[in-house]
Scaffold this active site. Structure first.
Site, short mmCIF file in Angstrom:
data_model
loop_
_atom_site.label_atom_id
_atom_site.label_comp_id
_atom_site.label_asym_id
_atom_site.label_seq_id
_atom_site.Cartn_x
_atom_site.Cartn_y
_atom_site.Cartn_z
N LEU A 1 3.13 -5.98 1.45
CA LEU A 1 3.85 -6.50 0.27
C LEU A 1 4.53 -5.35 -0.43
O LEU A 1 3.95 -4.27 -0.55
CB LEU A 1 2.86 -7.13 -0.73
N GLY B 1 0.23 -6.73 4.45
CA GLY B 1 1.30 -7.68 4.75
C GLY B 1 1.96 -7.39 6.09
O GLY B 1 2.46 -8.30 6.75
N ASN C 1 -6.14 -4.26 4.36
CA ASN C 1 -6.82 -3.32 3.46
C ASN C 1 -6.76 -3.76 2.00
O ASN C 1 -6.98 -2.95 1.09
CB ASN C 1 -6.20 -1.93 3.62
N GLU C 2 -6.48 -5.03 1.75
CA GLU C 2 -6.28 -5.53 0.39
C GLU C 2 -7.39 -5.13 -0.58
O GLU C 2 -7.14 -4.75 -1.71
CB GLU C 2 -6.15 -7.06 0.38
C1 LIG Z 1 -2.79 -10.36 -1.42
C2 LIG Z 1 -1.77 -10.49 -0.36
C3 LIG Z 1 -1.97 -9.84 0.93
C4 LIG Z 1 -1.10 -8.68 1.18
C5 LIG Z 1 -1.25 -7.52 0.46
C6 LIG Z 1 -0.41 -6.33 0.70
O1 LIG Z 1 0.40 -6.25 1.60
S1 LIG Z 1 -0.59 -5.07 -0.41
C7 LIG Z 1 0.31 -3.69 0.22
C8 LIG Z 1 -0.61 -2.86 1.02
N1 LIG Z 1 0.12 -1.74 1.62
C9 LIG Z 1 -0.40 -0.55 1.69
O2 LIG Z 1 -1.51 -0.28 1.25
C10 LIG Z 1 0.47 0.49 2.33
C11 LIG Z 1 0.81 1.56 1.39
N2 LIG Z 1 1.72 2.52 2.01
C12 LIG Z 1 1.28 3.48 2.86
O3 LIG Z 1 0.11 3.61 3.17
C13 LIG Z 1 2.34 4.41 3.41
O4 LIG Z 1 3.48 4.32 2.61
C14 LIG Z 1 2.74 4.09 4.87
C15 LIG Z 1 1.56 4.46 5.80
C16 LIG Z 1 3.10 2.63 5.06
C17 LIG Z 1 3.97 4.94 5.24
O5 LIG Z 1 3.71 6.29 5.02
P1 LIG Z 1 4.93 7.33 4.94
O6 LIG Z 1 4.31 8.66 4.77
O7 LIG Z 1 5.87 7.11 6.05
O8 LIG Z 1 5.73 6.87 3.63
P2 LIG Z 1 5.35 7.20 2.11
O9 LIG Z 1 3.88 6.96 1.85
O10 LIG Z 1 5.89 8.53 1.78
O11 LIG Z 1 6.14 6.05 1.31
C18 LIG Z 1 7.55 6.04 1.24
C19 LIG Z 1 8.00 5.28 0.03
O12 LIG Z 1 7.62 3.91 0.15
C20 LIG Z 1 6.86 3.50 -0.96
N3 LIG Z 1 5.90 2.49 -0.53
C21 LIG Z 1 5.08 2.55 0.53
N4 LIG Z 1 4.38 1.42 0.65
C22 LIG Z 1 4.81 0.60 -0.35
C23 LIG Z 1 4.48 -0.72 -0.73
N5 LIG Z 1 3.58 -1.44 -0.05
N6 LIG Z 1 5.11 -1.25 -1.78
C24 LIG Z 1 6.02 -0.53 -2.46
N7 LIG Z 1 6.37 0.71 -2.14
C25 LIG Z 1 5.76 1.28 -1.09
C26 LIG Z 1 6.22 4.79 -1.45
O13 LIG Z 1 5.79 4.65 -2.79
C27 LIG Z 1 7.39 5.74 -1.28
O14 LIG Z 1 8.35 5.45 -2.29
P3 LIG Z 1 9.31 6.57 -2.95
O15 LIG Z 1 8.38 7.63 -3.46
O16 LIG Z 1 10.18 7.03 -1.81
O17 LIG Z 1 10.06 5.81 -4.02
#
Ligand SMILES: CCC/C=C/C(=O)SCCNC(=O)CCNC(=O)[C@H](O)C(C)(C)COP(=O)([O-])OP(=O)([O-])OC[C@H]1O[C@@H](n2cnc3c(N)ncnc32)[C@H](O)[C@@H]1OP(=O)([O-])[O-]
Length: 302
Positions: free
Chosen positions: A108, A153, A177-178
Site C-alpha cells: 500500500l 500489498g 508484514n502488516e
Molecule cells: C492493511 C492492508 C494490507 C496491506 C498493507 C500494506 O501494504 S502496508 C505497506 C507495507 N510495505 C512495507 O512495509 C514496505 C516498505 N518499504 C520498504 O521496505 C522498502 O522501501 C522496499 C524494500 C520496498 C524498497 O527498498 P529500496 O531501498 O529500494 O527503496 P527505499 O526504501 O529507499 O524507498 C524509496 C522511496 O519509496 C518510499 N516508500 C517505500 N515503500 C513505501 C510505501 N509502502 N508507501 C509509501 N512510500 C514508500 C520511501 O519512503 C522512499 O521515498 P522517498 O524518500 O524517495 O520520498
C-alpha cells in the site's frame, strides 16, 4: 457474472474501473521497440506498461511507479489495463512484473492512508478491493514474475496470481508484514494466505509479520519457483505455457470453483470491510505509527 456461457467470471457489475479513473494517462499506444503490426503494439500509462504479444496470446504487464507503492492512480491504472486485456479475446495470459529496480511492489502507498481524511481512505480501500477481486477472479492466467521485494500489498498482488516465480536474491523477501506496522491484514487477505500456505503457517506468519527470503518462501509454498534473477522472465513464460496448455474453459471453471467462495465473502461485505478499514486506520494511534514507519523509511534512504 457470465459464468455458464462466456466463462468470464469477474463480477463486472460490481467493478467499475472507469469510475476510479482520475486524471490517469491510460490508453496511449505506441509501437513496441521492435516495431511490428497490431500484435506488437504496446499500450500503457504513466505507471503501467503493457507489452502484448498477440501471437502467443500473452501480455507482459510492468509496474513502473516509484517503489511500485500502490497509489490510488496505480491501482486504477492496473484495473483498467487488466480489463482491457480481459475484454480482448486475443489474450489468454498476463505476466505481471516490475520495471522498478529491486522492488516488485512496496505494498500500500502509505501516503494514501496517512494524514488523509476518512473519505479518501475509503476511496483508496475500495480501489484496493477492486484490484484484488479483479485479479483473483480473472479468467486469464496470471503469472507473477517477482523480480524484487514483495511485502504486504505487493504480496497481495502476487497471491492473487495463479503462479509465482521469485528471483533468488535474499533481499527480495515476500510476505504479509502488516502487524509490524501496527495494522491488520483484512479477512480476505488472510483467507488468500490460508488458501495458499495453509492455516498453521498463515497463523504464524501473519502474527509475526514474516517476510520470507526466497528459499523459505518456496518451502512454505508462498511461491512456486525460485530461480536466478536473470531467469525470472523466461521461467514465467515457461510456467505460462504450462497453464495455457490446458483448455481455457476447463481451467477457468476450475479456477472459479476454487476461488469463488473466498471472493464472495468480500463481495458480500465490501462496505463493512471498507468501514472497518477506515475507522481502524484513522485512529490517532494508528496514524502515529504509520507516520513513524514512513519517517523511518525516508530516513533509511538517506
Ligand atoms: C492493511 C492492508 C494490507 C496491506 C498493507 C500494506 O501494504 S502496508 C505497506 C507495507 N510495505 C512495507 O512495509 C514496505 C516498505 N518499504 C520498504 O521496505 C522498502 O522501501 C522496499 C524494500 C520496498 C524498497 O527498498 P529500496 O531501498 O529500494 O527503496 P527505499 O526504501 O529507499 O524507498 C524509496 C522511496 O519509496 C518510499 N516508500 C517505500 N515503500 C513505501 C510505501 N509502502 N508507501 C509509501 N512510500 C514508500 C520511501 O519512503 C522512499 O521515498 P522517498 O524518500 O524517495 O520520498
Amino acid at each position: 457474472m457470465a459464468l455458464a456461457s462466456g466463462v468470464r467470471f469477474a463480477p463486472r457489475a460490481l467493478l467499475r474501473p472507469w469510475a476510479l479513473l482520475r486524471g490517469t494517462t491510460l490508453g496511449r499506444t505506441e509501437p513496441a521497440a521492435g516495431g511490428g503490426g497490431d500484435g506488437a503494439r504496446r499500450f500503457g500509462s504513466q505507471r503501467v506498461l503493457v507489452e502484448p504479444d498477440a501471437a502467443s496470446g500473452v501480455a507482459v504487464m510492468k509496474l513502473r511507479n516509484p517503489s511500485n507503492a500502490l497509489s490510488l492512480e496505480l491501482l486504477t491504472e492496473l484495473v483498467i489495463s487488466l480489463e482491457k486485456l480481459e475484454n480482448d479475446k486475443t489474450f489468454r495470459g498476463i505476466i505481471l512484473t516490475s520495471d522498478c529496480p529491486r522492488v516488485f511492489c512496496a505494498g500500500l502507498d502509505l501516503t494514501e492512508i496517512c494524514g488523509r481524511n476518512p473519505a479518501h481512505c475509503a476511496e483508496y480501500w475500495k480501489a484496493m478491493q477492486e484490484l484484488w477481486l479483479r485479479m483473483y477472479l480473472s479468467s486469464l492466467v496470471l503469472v507473477a514474475a517477482i523480480n524484487g521485494a514483495c511485502p504486504a500489498g505487493g504480496c497481495i498482488i502476487a497471491l492473487s496470481c495463479d503462479c509465482r516465480v521469485l528471483a533468488d536474491n535474499p533481499k527480495y523477501r515476500i510476505g504479509l508484514n502488516e502487524t509490524l506496522l501496527g495494522i491488520i491484514a483484512p479477512f480476505w487477505l488472510k483467507d488468500t494466505y490460508v488458501n495458499t500456505i495453509g492455516h498453521r503457517a498463515s497463523e504464524q506468519a501473519l502474527q509475526l509479520g514474516s517476510l520470507f527470503p526466497p528459499a523459505e518462501a518456496l518451502q512454505v509454498g508462498l511461491v512456486d519457483q525460485v530461480v536466478p534473477e536473470d531467469q525470472v522472465q523466461s521461467t514465467a513464460l515457461s510456467e505460462m505455457a504450462r497453464w495455457l496448455a490446458v483448455p481455457d474453459h476447463a481451467r477457468q471453471l476450475t479456477k472459479n470453483m476454487m476461488r469463488k467462495a473466498t471472493a464472495d465473502r468480500l463481495l458480500r461485505q465490501r462496505d463493512a470491510d471498507t468501514q472497518n478499514f477506515v475507522s481502524f486506520v484513522c485512529r490517532d494511534s494508528i496514524q502515529k505509527s504509520l507516520q513513524a514507519y514512513l519517517e523511518k523509511l525516508r530516513q533509511r534512504k538517506g
